[in-house]
Design a protein around this motif. Structure first.
Motif, PDB file in Angstrom:
ATOM      1  N   VAL A 285      -2.207  13.590  24.931  1.00 36.34           N
ATOM      2  CA  VAL A 285      -2.387  13.800  23.493  1.00 36.34           C
ATOM      3  C   VAL A 285      -1.028  14.213  22.940  1.00 36.34           C
ATOM      4  N   PRO A 286      -0.355  13.288  22.226  1.00 39.90           N
ATOM      5  CA  PRO A 286       1.026  13.577  21.846  1.00 39.90           C
ATOM      6  C   PRO A 286       1.125  14.639  20.755  1.00 39.90           C
ATOM      7  N   GLU A 287       2.331  15.165  20.608  1.00 45.80           N
ATOM      8  CA  GLU A 287       2.601  16.161  19.588  1.00 45.80           C
ATOM      9  C   GLU A 287       2.421  15.540  18.207  1.00 45.80           C
ATOM     10  N   GLY A 288       1.997  16.363  17.254  1.00 47.47           N
ATOM     11  CA  GLY A 288       1.790  15.831  15.910  1.00 47.47           C
ATOM     12  C   GLY A 288       0.625  14.867  15.893  1.00 47.47           C
ATOM     13  N   ARG A 289      -0.311  15.070  16.833  1.00 46.51           N
ATOM     14  CA  ARG A 289      -1.582  14.342  16.914  1.00 46.51           C
ATOM     15  C   ARG A 289      -1.442  12.886  17.355  1.00 46.51           C
TER      16      ARG A 289
ATOM     17  N   LEU B 293      -5.450  15.671  31.919  1.00 45.50           N
ATOM     18  CA  LEU B 293      -5.262  15.603  30.470  1.00 45.50           C
ATOM     19  C   LEU B 293      -4.011  16.390  30.095  1.00 45.50           C
ATOM     20  N   LEU B 294      -3.063  15.724  29.469  1.00 43.91           N
ATOM     21  CA  LEU B 294      -1.844  16.394  29.009  1.00 43.91           C
ATOM     22  C   LEU B 294      -1.931  16.583  27.505  1.00 43.91           C
ATOM     23  N   LEU B 295      -1.777  17.822  27.039  1.00 47.84           N
ATOM     24  CA  LEU B 295      -1.846  18.066  25.596  1.00 47.84           C
ATOM     25  C   LEU B 295      -0.551  18.679  25.102  1.00 47.84           C
ATOM     26  N   ASP B 296      -0.025  18.116  24.024  1.00 53.34           N
ATOM     27  CA  ASP B 296       1.231  18.621  23.478  1.00 53.34           C
ATOM     28  C   ASP B 296       0.964  19.338  22.152  1.00 53.34           C
ATOM     29  N   GLU B 297       1.040  20.669  22.170  1.00 58.12           N
ATOM     30  CA  GLU B 297       0.881  21.506  20.973  1.00 58.12           C
ATOM     31  C   GLU B 297      -0.367  21.164  20.157  1.00 58.12           C
TER      32      GLU B 297
ATOM     33  N   ARG C  58       0.856  -1.182   0.000  1.00 55.76           N
ATOM     34  CA  ARG C  58       0.000   0.000   0.000  1.00 55.76           C
ATOM     35  C   ARG C  58       0.890   1.229   0.000  1.00 55.76           C
ATOM     36  N   ALA C  59       0.390   2.281  -0.612  1.00 53.84           N
ATOM     37  CA  ALA C  59       1.171   3.509  -0.643  1.00 53.84           C
ATOM     38  C   ALA C  59       1.450   3.933   0.788  1.00 53.84           C
ATOM     39  N   ALA C  60       2.647   4.412   1.026  1.00 55.37           N
ATOM     40  CA  ALA C  60       3.002   4.832   2.376  1.00 55.37           C
ATOM     41  C   ALA C  60       2.002   5.875   2.851  1.00 55.37           C
ATOM     42  N   ALA C  61       1.489   5.655   4.073  1.00 56.12           N
ATOM     43  CA  ALA C  61       0.460   6.562   4.579  1.00 56.12           C
ATOM     44  C   ALA C  61       1.042   7.962   4.763  1.00 56.12           C
ATOM     45  N   ARG C  62       0.280   8.940   4.380  1.00 56.64           N
ATOM     46  CA  ARG C  62       0.709  10.314   4.554  1.00 56.64           C
ATOM     47  C   ARG C  62       0.657  10.640   6.043  1.00 56.64           C
ATOM     48  N   ARG C  63       1.749  11.098   6.567  1.00 54.90           N
ATOM     49  CA  ARG C  63       1.743  11.470   7.985  1.00 54.90           C
ATOM     50  C   ARG C  63       1.840  12.978   8.090  1.00 54.90           C
ATOM     51  N   VAL C  64       0.818  13.568   8.627  1.00 51.73           N
ATOM     52  CA  VAL C  64       0.814  15.032   8.731  1.00 51.73           C
ATOM     53  C   VAL C  64       1.423  15.429  10.069  1.00 51.73           C
TER      54      VAL C  64
END
Lengths: 297, 235
Positions: free
Chosen positions: B81-85, B156-160, A291-297
Motif C-alpha cells: 500500500v504505497p504512500e499517499g494512498r 502486507l507492506l504499508l507505507d504511512e 476534464r478538470a485535473a483530478a484532485r490528488r490528495v
C-alpha cells in the motif's frame, strides 16, 4: 440550405477518418504523454503495403486491409519496444524527437521501395459515386457509408476493450498511474507495447480508408502528412486526452473543412484547419473535452 | 518469513539505506519508525523490487527478492500500500479493487475477495461505481488497503497509512491490521511516522535514522524507552 446539408454529408466520411487518426494519437498521448508524429509515417507505410498487395499483386481488397492492419500492429509494437522505450526515461522531449525521426525514416524508406514522386491510386471498398435523392445528387456514396461504419465499429470496439475487459482496465491503470499499476502486478511495459500496436493498427485502417476516397492517393509524403495534421488538429480540439473528444473533434473538423472548401476556396484547406484550431483553443485552452485535473490528495 | 540482510540502497550519491537488517516472523506486525528521510519508504520499495539494492540480500519465504522485479514480487504474495494512498483517482472504486486481484485470473476468487473487502470497509460498498475522486481521505486509505487485500497477500507492506487521517480513522486502520494478523495470520510491515499508534498494534519495531537501524526490539520495550521516544519517536 440543401447545399449546406449536402456539404455536411460530404464532410462526414472525411471527419470519421480524422477521428480515427485522432484516436490513434490520443491513445498514445494518454498512456505515455508522447505526441506520436510517427503515426503519419506508420499509416503511410502500412497503406503502401496494402496498395502493393492490391494494385501490384492483385490481392483482394479485404485481405490487403487485413494485412495493412496487421503490419500496423507490428510496426507500432516494434517502434515502442525498440525506439521509444530506451529514451523514455530521459527528458520528455526525447521520445517526441524520436517519433519525428521515425516519421522521416519511414517516408524515406517508402520512397526507396515504392518511388517518391509518383502518386498511386488506391481502389475504394465500394462505389464512390454518390447516392441520389430524387433529382438531387448527394455528396455521400456507398464508400462513405462504409467509412462511417468502419470507424464507428473501431470506436465501439475500443470502448468495449477499454471499459469492459480486464485487459482494458489494466491498460487504463497503466496509463493513469504506471507505478501503482506495477505494485498491483500489472506488467506495464507489455501494455505500453500493446497500446502502441493497437494505436498503429487503428491508424493503418484510417490510412487505407483515406487512400480509397475519391480524392485520396498514395505517396510517401503529401496526403498522409496532411492526414496527420488533420488528425492532430482533431485530437487537440477534443482535448488530446479524451477518446470521445477525438471523435467529436474529427467529425467537427470534417464538416467545417467541407463547408469552408466549398463556400470559400478549396486551395487553402490546411489554413482552415489552423484557424479552427486557434479559434477552439482561444475559447477552450484545454480543448472541448478536457476534464478538470483530478484532485490528488 | 522475510529476512533483510545488510541492505544498502543508494539514490545517486545518497545512501538512503546504509546496511539495514530486519527479521520478520510470520503472522506478526513489524513497525518501521523514524523521521522523514530516515529511509522507511526506501526500505519498502527495496523489499518489493521497485528499487534495487546496491548490496545486501532480501529473502522472502524461499525466494531471493534482491533482483526480482516488482510485478513478480506481487505474484509471490507481497502486497504494497504505497504512500499517499496510491489509489487511481481516474478509476472507480470497484475498478481499483479489481485491479488488485487481476493477476490471479480467477473470477470466483475475485468476487469472494471483493465481498470480504466490502464487509471490512462498508463505506466502499456504498460507492462501488463512483469515481475515486469523490472519496474522502479515510475512504481512499480503506480503498488502498482493501485493494492490497484483494490479492490475498501473505505479506502486507504499508507505507504511512495514517498520513493525513483523523485519529479515529487511524485507529480503525490499526485495528484492521490487528484483525488481519490474528484472524488471517497475515504478516504486516508497517512504515509509520505516527510511532505511538504504530507501536500500539506492532509486535516488534525498528527505528531508522539516516538509513541505519538505531533501535530494534519488541514494540512494548521501545515504547517504554523514554530516551528513544524523545530522540526519535516524538512522543
Amino acid at each position: 440550405m440543401f447545399r449546406f446539408v449536402n456539404l455536411a454529408l460530404g464532410g462526414v466520411s472525411n471527419g470519421m477518418i480524422y477521428a480515427a487518426v485522432a484516436l490513434s494519437l490520443v491513445m498514445i498521448w494518454r498512456s505515455t504523454r508522447i505526441v506520436n508524429f510517427a503515426a503519419g509515417g506508420m499509416l503511410m507505410f502500412t497503406t503502401f503495403i496494402g496498395w502493393d498487395l492490391v494494385q501490384v499483386h492483385n490481392v483482394n481488397y479485404w485481405a490487403a486491409l487485413a494485412v495493412a492492419t496487421l503490419s500496423g500492429l507490428i510496426i507500432g509494437g516494434v517502434a515502442e519496444r525498440v525506439l521509444v522505450r530506451p529514451v523514455e526515461t530521459g527528458p520528455p522531449l526525447n521520445p517526441v524527437i524520436v517519433t519525428l525521426g521515425l516519421l522521416i525514416a519511414l517516408e524515406a524508406l517508402a520512397g526507396m521501395i515504392w518511388g517518391n514522386s509518383q502518386s498511386h491510386s488506391y481502389p475504394p471498398a465500394y462505389d464512390f459515386r454518390g447516392y441520389t435523392a430524387g433529382s438531387h445528387h448527394l455528396f455521400f456514396a456507398p464508400n462513405d457509408l462504409f467509412i462511417v461504419i468502419t470507424v464507428a465499429a473501431i470506436v465501439v470496439l475500443l470502448y468495449l476493450l477499454f471499459q469492459r475487459t480486464a485487459l482494458g482496465l489494466r491498460m487504463r491503470a497503466a496509463a493513469f498511474n504506471p507505478e501503482v499499476s506495477r505494485l498491483l502486478g500489472v506488467r506495464v511495459g507489455r501494455l505500453l507495447t500493446l497500446g502502441w500496436a493497437v494505436s498503429a493498427a487503428v491508424g493503418a485502417v484510417a490510412g487505407v480508408l483515406a487512400a480509397g476516397t475519391s480524392t485520396g492517393y498514395v505517396q510517401p509524403t503529401g496526403p498522409f502528412d496532411a492526414l496527420l495534421v488533420y488528425g492532430f488538429t482533431a485530437a487537440v480540439i477534443g482535448g488530446l486526452d479524451s477518446p470521445a473528444g477525438a471523435v467529436v473533434g474529427g467529425l467537427s473538423l470534417g464538416l467545417l473543412l467541407s463547408w469552408a472548401d466549398s463556400y470559400i476556396d478549396n486551395n487553402i484547406e490546411p489554413m482552415y484547419a489552423l484557424v479552427i484550431l486557434v479559434a477552439v483553443l482561444m475559447v477552450r485552452p484545454n480543448g472541448l473535452f478536457a476534464r478538470a485535473a483530478a484532485r490528488r490528495v | 518469513m522475510l529476512k533483510i540482510d545488510e541492505v544498502v540502497t543508494t539514490y545517486g550519491a545518497v545512501r538512503a539505506l546504509n546496511g539495514v537488517s530486519l527479521d520478520v516472523e510470520p503472522a506478526t506486525i513489524t513497525a518501521v519508525l523514524g523521521a522523514n528521510g530516515a529511509g522507511k519508504t526506501t526500505l519498502l520499495r527495496t523489499v518489493n523490487g521497485l528499487v534495487r539494492p546496491r548490496s545486501g540480500r532480501i529473502v522472502y519465504e524461499d525466494h531471493d527478492l534482491t533482483r526480482t522485479p516488482v510485478e513478480r514480487v506481487v505474484r509471490l504474495g507481497v502486497a504494497h500500500v504505497p504512500e499517499g494512498r496510491g489509489v487511481i483517482t481516474e478509476l472507480t472504486v470497484e475498478e481499483n479493487l479489481r485491479l488488485g486481484a487481476l493477476w490471479r485470473r480467477d473470477r470466483k476468487q475475485m468476487s469472494t475477495s471483493m465481498a470480504e473487502v466490502y464487509e471490512l470497509f462498508p463505506p466502499l460498498a456504498e460507492r462501488k461505481t463512483k469515481s475515486v475522486d469523490t472519496l474522502s481521505g479515510g475512504e481512499r486509505q480503506m480503498l488502498a488497503v482493501g485493494r492490497a487485500l484483494m490479492s490475498k497477500p501473505k505479506l502486507l507492506l504499508l507505507d504511512e497509512p495514517s498520513l493525513g487521517l483523523a485519529p479515529r480513522i487511524t485507529a480503525q486502520i490499526m485495528a484492521t491490521l490487528r484483525t488481519l494478523r490474528d484472524e488471517q495470520q497475515m504478516t504486516v510491515v508497517l512504515v509509520e511516522q505516527n510511532a505511538r499508534s504504530a507501536l500500539s498494534v506492532a509486535d516488534q519495531a525498528i527505528v531508522l535514522n539516516l538509513g541505519r537501524v538505531v533501535a530494534s526490539g519488541p514494540a512494548g520495550e521501545l515504547a517504554a524507552d523514554e530516551k528513544l521516544r524523545h530522540a526519535y519517536l516524538g512522543f
